[in-house]
Each structure stands twice: as C-alpha cells, then as structure tokens.
Scaffold this active site. Structure first.
Site, PDB file in Angstrom:
ATOM      1  N   SER A 150     -13.832  -8.674  71.059  1.00  0.00           N
ATOM      2  CA  SER A 150     -13.233  -9.531  72.004  1.00  0.00           C
ATOM      3  C   SER A 150     -12.024  -9.276  72.671  1.00  0.00           C
ATOM      4  CB  SER A 150     -12.983 -10.803  70.865  1.00  0.00           C
ATOM      5  OG  SER A 150     -11.926 -10.440  70.300  1.00  0.00           O
ATOM      6  N   ALA A 167      -9.189 -10.861  72.675  1.00  0.00           N
ATOM      7  CA  ALA A 167      -7.975 -11.063  72.024  1.00  0.00           C
ATOM      8  C   ALA A 167      -7.645 -10.054  71.022  1.00  0.00           C
ATOM      9  CB  ALA A 167      -8.215 -12.521  71.231  1.00  0.00           C
ATOM     10  N   GLU A 178     -13.818  -1.920  75.263  1.00  0.00           N
ATOM     11  CA  GLU A 178     -14.918  -2.426  75.963  1.00  0.00           C
ATOM     12  C   GLU A 178     -15.179  -4.220  75.370  1.00  0.00           C
ATOM     13  OE1 GLU A 178     -16.686  -1.619  78.194  1.00  0.00           O
ATOM     14  OE2 GLU A 178     -16.768   0.561  78.071  1.00  0.00           O
ATOM     15  N   CYS A 232     -22.216  -8.746  75.623  1.00  0.00           N
ATOM     16  CA  CYS A 232     -21.196  -8.542  76.471  1.00  0.00           C
ATOM     17  C   CYS A 232     -21.409  -8.765  77.677  1.00  0.00           C
ATOM     18  CB  CYS A 232     -20.250  -7.127  76.152  1.00  0.00           C
ATOM     19  SG  CYS A 232     -21.335  -6.002  76.270  1.00  0.00           S
TER      20      CYS A 232
END
Ligand code: NAD
Length: 468
Positions: free
Chosen positions: A221, A223, A242, A276
């Site tokens: 992620s 974050a 990524e 993703c």
C-alpha cells in the site's frame, strides 16, 4: 503442519507460530513461524555471506540458475497452486492459482534470458570508457497478499539474475506458499542466496532499517510504502516501490458495449478485484452508459464465485476479514449516497469472506468508493458527457498506476491515453502486464519499474571505468 524458514539453505524451526486460515472456509490450513530478531539476523548474515561468492559467479551460471528455478516451479506447479488456493482463496482455475504459477514460470524464464552487457561509452584516441552494471548487495523483498508468489518472483528473479542475494518477507496473511516456494527453490541455489523469514509487520521494519541490506523492493500500500522510504533513508538504500492504484477506464462514445463487456469485466474483477492495476473506476460516455451497464451486468452474472478448490469456481473470496470489512463499508457508503445497485452489494454471512460481484451505477466522483482503492469485487460506473472532463476526473487522484481507454478507433484512444497520468495505459484491455514491458506507477503509485531490462537495471549500480 508447522512451516519452517529457509535460512542459508537449511530448514529452520521458528520458536512460535500462528495459524493461517482458508478464506473460503475459515478452516486452519497450517501454522507460520514468527521470526525473532535472532532468526532475522541469521537470514541477513547468510545473505551477506552468500553475496561475496554469488556476486562473482559468471553471468551464464546465474542465467542457468534462473532457468533451473523456472524448472523447479514447473515441476511443483500443482502443489504450489493448491497451497496458494487454500491460503489466498483464488480459484485453481480461471485467472487463479494455476494462472499465477504459469506467470511465475514465464517471468522466471524471461528474466533468466535478459542481459545487461557492458556498454562502451567512448572508444577513440582519447581512450576507452566502459559502463559496467554491478549487483547492489543483499536485497530485502517485502510482498503483499494478493499475488503472493508472482510478486515474489518479480522481486527474487531480477535480484538473483544480477548477482544480488535475497531475504524475502511475505505478507503475514499469505506466508505459507512463499515459505514452500523458497524451500523448493533452494534445491537448485547455493546456500544463502535466497532466504525467507515470516512474522508480523515489524519484520518489514527490521528489513528496511538493517544496515546490511542495500536495497528494498516493496509491493504494497501507499501508506506502508511511505514508511519504507522513510526507514530506507537511514543508510540510503536503493528502493523500488510498487504501490496502490485507483485505475480509471474511459469508454469513448464509439465503443461497442457488447464487444468490450468481457474485457471490462476481467480488467476490474481479476483476482476478485484484489489487484493493484485492476480497473477501479469506470467512466462511460452518457450516450452508451445504459448499454455498457446492461452488457457488463449480463457478463458478470455468468461468472461463478465459489470455493477455489472446486474446479468449477472462477472467482473466489476476499483474502481476509480486514479487506472484506473495508469493501463492505465502501459499498454500503456508496449505496447510502444514492448509488444504483446493478448487481451484488448484499453479502451472505460466512463461512468464508465471500463478497458478491458488485456493479454500482449513477455514482459521483466524491463518493468514497471512487476516491479510495476498494481492492475487491465492486466497480463504480460513472457518467460523462465531455471527454476532456472525463480525463480530468480520471487524473484527479494521487494514484497513477494504470488506466485504460475503450474505443473502436485506436488513434482516438491513443490521443486520450497520452493525456492520462499513469505508468501504463491499455487500449481495449486493462491490467495486461508482460515480462518484456516496464511496469510501475507515477505520482503516489510508486518509484521505479519492474520487468524487462529497465526493471533489471534497478538491481544494479553503475560503475564507469575510464582510461582503458
Ligand atoms: P500492505 O502495505 O499492508 O503490506 C504489504 C507488505 O508490507 C506486507 O508484507 C506487510 O507485512 C509489510 N509491512 C507492513 N508494515 C510495514 C512496515 N512498517 N515496514 C515494512 N513493511 C511493512 O499492503 P497489502 O494490504 O498487503 O497489499 C495491498 C496493497 O498493495 C494495495 O494497495 C495494492 O494496490 C498494492 N499492490 C501494488 C502492486 C503494484 O505492483 N503496484 C501489486 C500488488 C499490490
């Protein structure tokens, strides 16, 4: 069954373990070891030690080793696919576990054959200058739970191919398939070249902070990617990140709704949307909006969802409870904000984390499921009248991983594609990655690329030799 680490080519017991459950049934399928600081240090030391020899073996030896790894994956494909289905939830069939293993094999072979030859930058009366690419050192690999084996292969193969050694840490949600795959891969690699440790998220911090790790390749992620970058700065580690995506697709008025329905569906619902670069927001021209909704709904209804171990299932459950709850919250919020439910949005209570294939129409840009990455089988479908407005709305995101344009005119589609702010754009498809094409995000979706020789270069540093 209690799984083990592989450190320095040996199977190593962990002191403590935690249970891993099958997301389709909630049954316990095995126990993953939790690495102590000491286990982790052993893995880094083994990789560091192995680097001194692996970095010096010939290029052809490393190429052969990578082909041997592909052979190991091929020989053990059914076992690994079944374990992946039990652990991750994705079906054996469709674009599921067998497909993921086939991808692992294809990417391994392609990466094995990539070359980064010495480049002669100058060769004249003033002398010869060569540019060499050298391995970096120990690579720390951190992977997510959606495509656990394929993403591990994307990290491991280019690292090893270029002479680095690896310590991999899979997601705490899906550690078993990586533990087993690394064990098998070690049958054809020298000790210490590839090590695996598992545990909690804390292990990720240990990896990113460790002074003997020279590069981090991270998939996960945004974050967490920010935290990785912060920690990696301590010893100026090289990083490839990524990260998340919120990919938009734009359907132009000349597209044929019936023809594009299947491609749109798989672009959004591959791996039950837990991908993703899946299509996560669909912008459709008002003139064909209802037709696209109808054809997409009809196609979606025809795809069976069920326990992935049954050969008839094509889509499976959400991988974990946290993600299930997040998706449910986003869909409920969209419905509360006036979205029209074309399909789904009404999950049954367990067993397993099954969420029905969901299509939401008449939805605004400011609703959470449009602004945030849903990472599940629910697609918001938005209306537009002016293509420039659709592009602006698609680009109005911190994400920039992928995008798509759907049209029967490739030139028109290309003109729109070039105005989209993302690392990859597909025309009349979405998310179809290939081992020969660099893949990566712009804006907050990442730093660096994977695949092809551009991806391979990320595992090297440059040394220029003057005065030859
Ligand atoms: P996540 O960020 O929660 O976890 C990813 C990995 O990071 C896990 O192994 C986790 O244990 C580890 N981690 C957690 N905290 C850490 C820390 N402080 N330091 C280092 N490592 C830490 O992501 P996830 O939920 O597993 O995966 C889903 C996300 O991954 C989605 O946003 C998705 O879009 C993204 N993703 C991106 C790509 C891509 O190629 N761009 C591919 C797959 C998934």
């Amino acid at each position: 069954m209690k799984y083990k680490f592989t450190i320095n080519g040996e199977q190593v017991n962990g002191g403590t373990h935690y249970d891993i459950e099958n997301p389709a049934t909630n049954a316990k399928i095995g126990a993953s070891p939790i690495a102590t600081r000491e286990d982790f240090e052993r893995a880094v030391t083994a990789a560091k030690h192995a680097f001194s020899s692996w970095s010096k073996v010939s290029d052809s030896e490393r190429k052969d080793a990578c082909h041997a790894l592909a052979g190991v994956l091929e020989d053990n494909m059914e076992e690994l696919a079944a374990l992946l289905t039990h652990e991750q939830g994705k079906p054996l069939n469709g674009l599921g576990s067998r497909f993921e293993l086939q991808g692992c094999i294809a990417w391994s072979r392609y990466t094995a054959d990539l070359e980064l030859p010495v480049e002669v930058l100058q060769d004249n009366e003033e002398g010869r200058i060569e540019m060499h690419r050298k391995p970096i050192g120990v690579v720390g690999s951190i992977t997510p739970w959606n495509w656990p084996l394929l993403i591990a292969i994307w990290h491991i193969l280019p690292a090893i191919r270029t002479g680095n050694t690896v310590v991999i840490k899979p997601s705490p949600f899906t550690p078993l398939s990586t533990l087993r795959m690394v064990e098998l891969m070690n049958t054809v690699l020298p000790n210490g070249v590839l090590n695996v440790v598992t545990g909690t998220d804390e292990l990720g911090e240990w990896l990113t902070e460790h002074k003997d790790i020279s590069k981090i390749v991270f998939t996960g992620s945004i974050a967490t990617g920010k935290k990785v970058m912060w920690c990696a700065a301590k010893n100026l580690k090289r990083i490839t990140l990524e990260l998340g995506g919120n990919d938009a697709g734009i359907v132009l008025p000349d597209a044929d709704p019936k023809v594009i329905a299947e491609g749109l569906f798989w672009g959004a619902f591959i791996n039950s949307g837990q991908t993703c670069a899946a299509l996560k927001r669909l912008y459709v021209h008002v003139s064909i909006y209802e037709d696209v909704c109808i054809h997409l709904t009809n196609f979606a209804r025809s795809i069976p969802v069920g326990n992935g171990i049954e050969e008839t299932s094509i889509l499976g459950p959400i991988q974990n409870e946290m993600q299930y709850n997040k998706l449910k919250e986003l869909v409920d919020d969209a419905v509360a904000n006036g979205a029209r439910v074309l399909l789904g949005a009404n999950p049954k209570n367990g067993p397993g984390y099954f969420y029905p294939t969901t299509l939401l129409a008449d939805i605004n840009d400011d609703v959470r499921i449009v602004r945030e990455e849903q990472f599940g089988p629910a697609l918001p479908i938005l209306k537009y009248t002016d293509v420039s407005d659709a592009i602006a709305r698609a680009n109005d995101s911190e994400n920039g991983l992928g995008g798509s344009v759907w049209s029967s005119d490739k030139d028109k589609a290309k003109a729109v594609a070039m105005r989209m702010e993302c690392g990859s754009v597909w025309i009349n498809a979405h998310g179809a990655i290939q081992p020969n094409v660099p893949f990566g995000g712009v804006k907050s979706s990442g730093i660096g690329v994977e695949f092809g020789s551009e991806g391979l270069k990320e595992y090297t540093t440059i040394q220029s030799i003057f005065g030859l």
